[in-house]
Design a protein around this motif. Structure first.
Motif, PDB file in Angstrom:
ATOM      1  N   UNK A  95       0.807  -1.232   0.000  1.00  0.00           N
ATOM      2  CA  UNK A  95       0.000   0.000   0.000  1.00  0.00           C
ATOM      3  C   UNK A  95       0.841   1.284   0.000  1.00  0.00           C
ATOM      4  N   UNK A  96       2.028   1.216   0.606  1.00  0.00           N
ATOM      5  CA  UNK A  96       2.869   2.409   0.641  1.00  0.00           C
ATOM      6  C   UNK A  96       3.320   2.803  -0.768  1.00  0.00           C
ATOM      7  N   UNK A  97       3.695   1.801  -1.583  1.00  0.00           N
ATOM      8  CA  UNK A  97       4.095   2.070  -2.960  1.00  0.00           C
ATOM      9  C   UNK A  97       2.916   2.608  -3.766  1.00  0.00           C
ATOM     10  N   UNK A  98       1.735   2.034  -3.540  1.00  0.00           N
ATOM     11  CA  UNK A  98       0.549   2.513  -4.254  1.00  0.00           C
ATOM     12  C   UNK A  98       0.216   3.948  -3.869  1.00  0.00           C
ATOM     13  N   UNK A  99       0.299   4.237  -2.549  1.00  0.00           N
ATOM     14  CA  UNK A  99       0.007   5.594  -2.081  1.00  0.00           C
ATOM     15  C   UNK A  99       1.005   6.590  -2.680  1.00  0.00           C
ATOM     16  N   UNK A 100       2.273   6.209  -2.703  1.00  0.00           N
ATOM     17  CA  UNK A 100       3.308   7.090  -3.254  1.00  0.00           C
ATOM     18  C   UNK A 100       3.071   7.351  -4.735  1.00  0.00           C
TER      19      UNK A 100
END
Length: 379
Positions: A95-100
């Motif tokens: 999710x962190x990569x998607x949010x970024x």
């Protein structure tokens, strides 16, 4: 963008097998480019013709932190590539990569493992959106061009009518069209000099100065209603004759007011034209005509034309007087500061006197064999 060519899709992925998988899903409908690292992805994105869409792996290898997110950042920072839609490929459960990716400006985020039909649908959707935006931009540009073309035609028509009316009025007392050219340029020079001053800034926007420039030639339009015996009299007018001459300001005002009535409204240009025609013979101390206005009660447009027209009359040859020198004209206007003229406008004239000299030279009249004047060829 040509809406009939195959869209170009750039596939940027560090694994050859994954690039091959994406290519197999898309090659039937799109022209493909490939890149295996960040630097290659940037170079391919900047290549002309630029891609219509970029499939970008978030973990794309690259030097100096130029992974997929770094590539996206640089694309968005460059005007040439900022509009390319980017579909970021991220691993599921990250999710962190998607949010970024969303925060960095990705058009969409696609999770791995890939669902072929979903990927194809998303690529197709974003390619269509890209083409639609390009088509709208092209149509907007075409409409803007047509509007500018029509506006330019209307401006030319208005200017032609203004010049026809102004030249007709000036020809009545044997002035040349260069007289009104000089006056309008003098007015613009004075207005630009006064523009920064708080007293004048609200009225003297760039747009209003352009309108003042257009309206200034109409200052003596009312002279078409003055009989030749009075208008062309070489000697001093009697009181009765002068009273008739004064009416040219009223005739000019009424002519412009009739245009406003016909339109059912006024405009800034028509207001300036009416003010100038009616009030350019007013004097700052209240001794002018036709209303005996004083100070700021005289419209600024008329005060500007008063200085410009008197300066030009002084330096020009007339049947009743020789031409004065520039220095004499300035001295006579300086003597009228606070009486005939707004002192701030006189000060402005003294600040731009070199510009006045240049205008007078550029639009000079020449004396022909019969003693009359004619326009010289302006440089």
């Amino acid at each position: 963008m040509d809406v009939h060519h195959r869209a170009i899709v750039l596939v940027a992925d560090g694994a050859p097998a994954q690039r091959a998988q994406l290519g197999a899903l898309l090659h039937d409908q799109y022209t493909l480019r490939e890149a295996g690292d960040g630097a290659a992805a940037l170079a391919a994105a900047r290549q002309l013709p630029r891609p219509d869409l970029l499939l970008l792996e978030a973990t794309l290898p690259g030097a100096d932190g130029l992974d997929g997110h770094g590539v996206l950042e640089q694309l968005r920072a460059c005007p040439d590539t900022a509009a390319i839609p980017v579909l970021m490929l991220v691993d599921g459960g990250e999710p962190q990569a998607e949010r970024r990716a969303w925060q960095g400006g990705a058009a969409d985020v696609v999770q791995r493992p890939l669902l072929a039909e979903a990927l194809q649908a998303r690529v197709a959707t974003h390619v269509k959106l890209r083409r639609s935006r390009e088509l709208l931009r092209h149509q907007a540009g075409l409409v803007e061009h047509l509007v500018q073309e029509r506006t330019a035609e209307q401006d030319q028509m208005v200017e032609a009518v203004i010049w026809a009316l102004a030249a007709l009025a000036e020809s009545r007392d044997h002035k040349t069209v260069n007289h009104i050219r000089r006056v309008q340029h003098y007015v613009a020079a004075l207005a630009r000099q006064l523009q920064p001053q708080p007293r004048f800034a609200p009225e003297l926007s760039d747009a209003n100065i352009a309108l003042l420039f257009q309206a200034a030639p109409l200052h003596d339009i009312g002279k078409v209603g003055i009989p030749d015996a009075i208008l062309l009299k070489p000697g001093r007018l009697t009181e009765e004759e002068f009273a008739v001459m004064q009416r040219h300001t009223i005739y000019g005002r009424d002519a412009i007011a009739e245009v406003e009535r016909h339109l059912g409204r006024s405009t800034t240009f028509l207001r300036y034209a009416r003010e100038i025609a009616y009030s350019h013979q007013e004097k700052y101390d209240g001794t002018g005509y036709p209303q005996g206005l004083a100070g700021d009660a005289i419209p600024l447009s008329a005060r500007l034309v008063a200085v410009a027209a008197v300066y030009d009359a002084l330096i020009s040859r007339r049947v009743y007087k020789p031409a004065f020198t520039h220095e004499t004209a300035l001295e006579l206007i300086r003597q009228g500061s606070g009486e005939q003229f707004d002192p701030d406008l006189v000060d402005a004239l003294l600040m731009v006197e070199e510009e006045f000299l240049d205008i007078a030279a550029r639009y000079a009249d020449v004396v022909v064999d019969n003693g009359t004047t004619a326009p010289a060829v302006a440089s």
